[in-house]
Write a protein that holds these residues in place. Structure first.
Motif: not given
Length: 460
Positions: A31-40, A53-62, A72-78
């Motif tokens: 799934a996309s990180p910031f899509s309908a994760v709650g529904a999944i 998390p890409g570059r969206n650190e704030t969104g990733a924390s939430q 949650v395990l982080i596998h970060a490109k950046h």
């Protein structure tokens, strides 16, 4: 089968990771990180999430908070150290920079899945753990009081009594319940690695330190750190831990700067820390620092009123895990369980129930299915309950265990006889190897059976 929720906007990377996870026998939901994760999360039973998390650190924390209690395990490109620290503080369980090998990530995935399963069953587990005995009711009353404070807790009890379960209950009943609980078995980490695991290290601090690493204490910032078997902690780590307790500060290996952390410490041990303190194996000042709120777990042999309730709960739990049908106990089997001494405590009871469920062929667990050792105490209890006792076979001491015709000895009798007959010709390492146990286990059994090794005359 474990289910992994893979949250990655890079379709090529996500496909490679999903293929590798599937090859290891895991089910993958992409799934996309910031899509309908709650529904999944609501629609699927998710055991672990892997997030880029890409570059969206704030969104990733939430997102990490929204996915709770899914680890949650982080596998970060950046990847960066600052991002790693911030996301670990937000609740992430581990962090890798891309490309990381699935072989490297797999142990953490399985460990997090097991931790989530334990959390899912905690309310029921604590209910069964409390029991009806006076000692357990008093203990859990003290544990509930300890949960309301942030003071350091020291849990003392024999192996298998459930010290980690009490620590988890304290954490989940405290104000830190939404923050991480990091559990560390001090006896399971090699002495050369314990400091780097607890405090982290800087790049180049020692050979093999190719990148900065956040320590487990720093990862528990805001939450709780549970140090199991703290009596096994080496002296060098004890000194560094003492400063962390006193000042609330840590310094990574190879760093010149200290950082403040807010961590509640819970320690546990089955060893007598006062005796270790007298032999300088454990620092006196550290003992007094951790001995603030002291909880002593009674062994199962002193909790006769709890055995029936624990047995019924364990049958349901183990049968569900093994996907077996639940079975009842015969009168003989229940009497034998009540009469057994349980040197391995609750863990031994659980393994006995698992063995009985697997081996039993009928709809009822019989005495033979339990495979408990025959003792005079057990026979006396069965006689009092009106059940025919089993004859006790007394070993013929005129034979050695290796001679033909010798009666079968219990493991305890064999251990004592073997040690007494061979300790003058073998050192402790050789004795442990012959018995197929560790030196630590050999020492513990010597203490239990009161078999101290006599020093040879003239030895230092």
């Amino acid at each position: 089968m474990l289910t992994v929720l893979l949250l990655d906007d890079d379709s090529i990377s996500a496909t490679h990771t999903a293929d590798d996870l599937t090859a290891e026998g895991l089910k993958v939901i992409k799934a996309s990180p910031f899509s309908a994760v709650g529904a999944i999360k609501s629609a699927e039973k998710v055991d672990v999430a892997i997030l880029d998390p890409g570059r969206n650190e704030t969104g990733a924390s939430q997102l990490i908070k929204d996915l709770s209690p899914v680890p949650v395990l982080i596998h970060a490109k950046h990847a960066s150290l600052r991002t790693a620290v911030d996301l670990m503080k937000a609740g992430a369980k581990d962090y890798w920079a891309k490309p990381a090998s699935i072989r490297e990530m797999l142990p953490a995935i399985r460990r997090c899945a097991e931790s989530k399963a334990a959390v899912d069953t905690t309310p029921q587990a604590v209910e069964a753990f409390v029991g009806k005995s006076k000692g357990m009711r008093a203990l859990m009353s003290r544990a509930n009081k300890a949960a309301q404070a942030s003071s350091t807790v020291l849990i003392i009890g024999e192996t298998g009594t459930g010290k980690e379960l009490v620590a988890r209950h304290i954490h989940q009943s405290s104000k830190r319940t939404n923050k991480p609980l990091i559990s560390v078995n001090c006896a399971a980490i090699p002495e050369t690695l314990i400091e780097s695991e607890l405090f982290g290290y800087e790049k180049g601090a020692f050979t093999g330190a190719n990148a900065q690493r956040v320590g487990l204490i720093e990862a528990a910032d805001g939450g709780t750190l549970f140090l199991d078997e703290i009596g096994e902690l080496p002296a060098s780590a004890q000194a560094r831990l003492l400063r962390f307790i006193q000042e609330g500060e840590i310094r990574r290996i190879g760093s010149v700067e200290s950082s403040s952390v807010n961590v509640r410490l819970i320690c546990a041990t089955h060893r007598n820390l006062i005796e270790l303190e007298n032999t300088d194996a454990f620092r006196r000042d550290l003992f007094h620092r951790i001995n603030v709120l002291r909880l002593e777990l009674p062994p199962l042999r002193e909790r006769g009123d709890d055995i029936q309730g624990l047995t019924n709960w364990l049958i349901r739990r183990v049968a569900s895990r093994l996907e077996y049908a639940e079975k009842s106990l015969s009168d003989e089997a229940r009497s034998a369980l009540n009469a057994h001494d349980w040197p391995g405590n609750v863990r031994e009871l659980e393994h006995t129930i698992e063995r009985a469920l697997v081996m039993s062929e009928g709809e009822e667990i019989s005495l033979e299915d339990l495979s408990l050792p025959i003792t005079s105490k057990r026979n006396s209890a069965m006689s009092a309950a009106g059940i025919q006792p089993v004859p006790v076979i007394t070993p013929d001491t005129s034979h050695t265990p290796h001679e033909p015709g010798a009666e079968e000895l219990s493991l305890e009798d064999y251990f004592q006889r073997f040690v007494l007959e061979n300790q003058d010709a073998m050192n402790e390492t050789e004795l442990a190897q012959k018995l197929g146990i560790s030196r630590k286990c050999l020492w513990e059994r010597r203490q239990r059976f009161d078999l101290p090794r006599k020093r040879k005359r003239g030895a230092a």
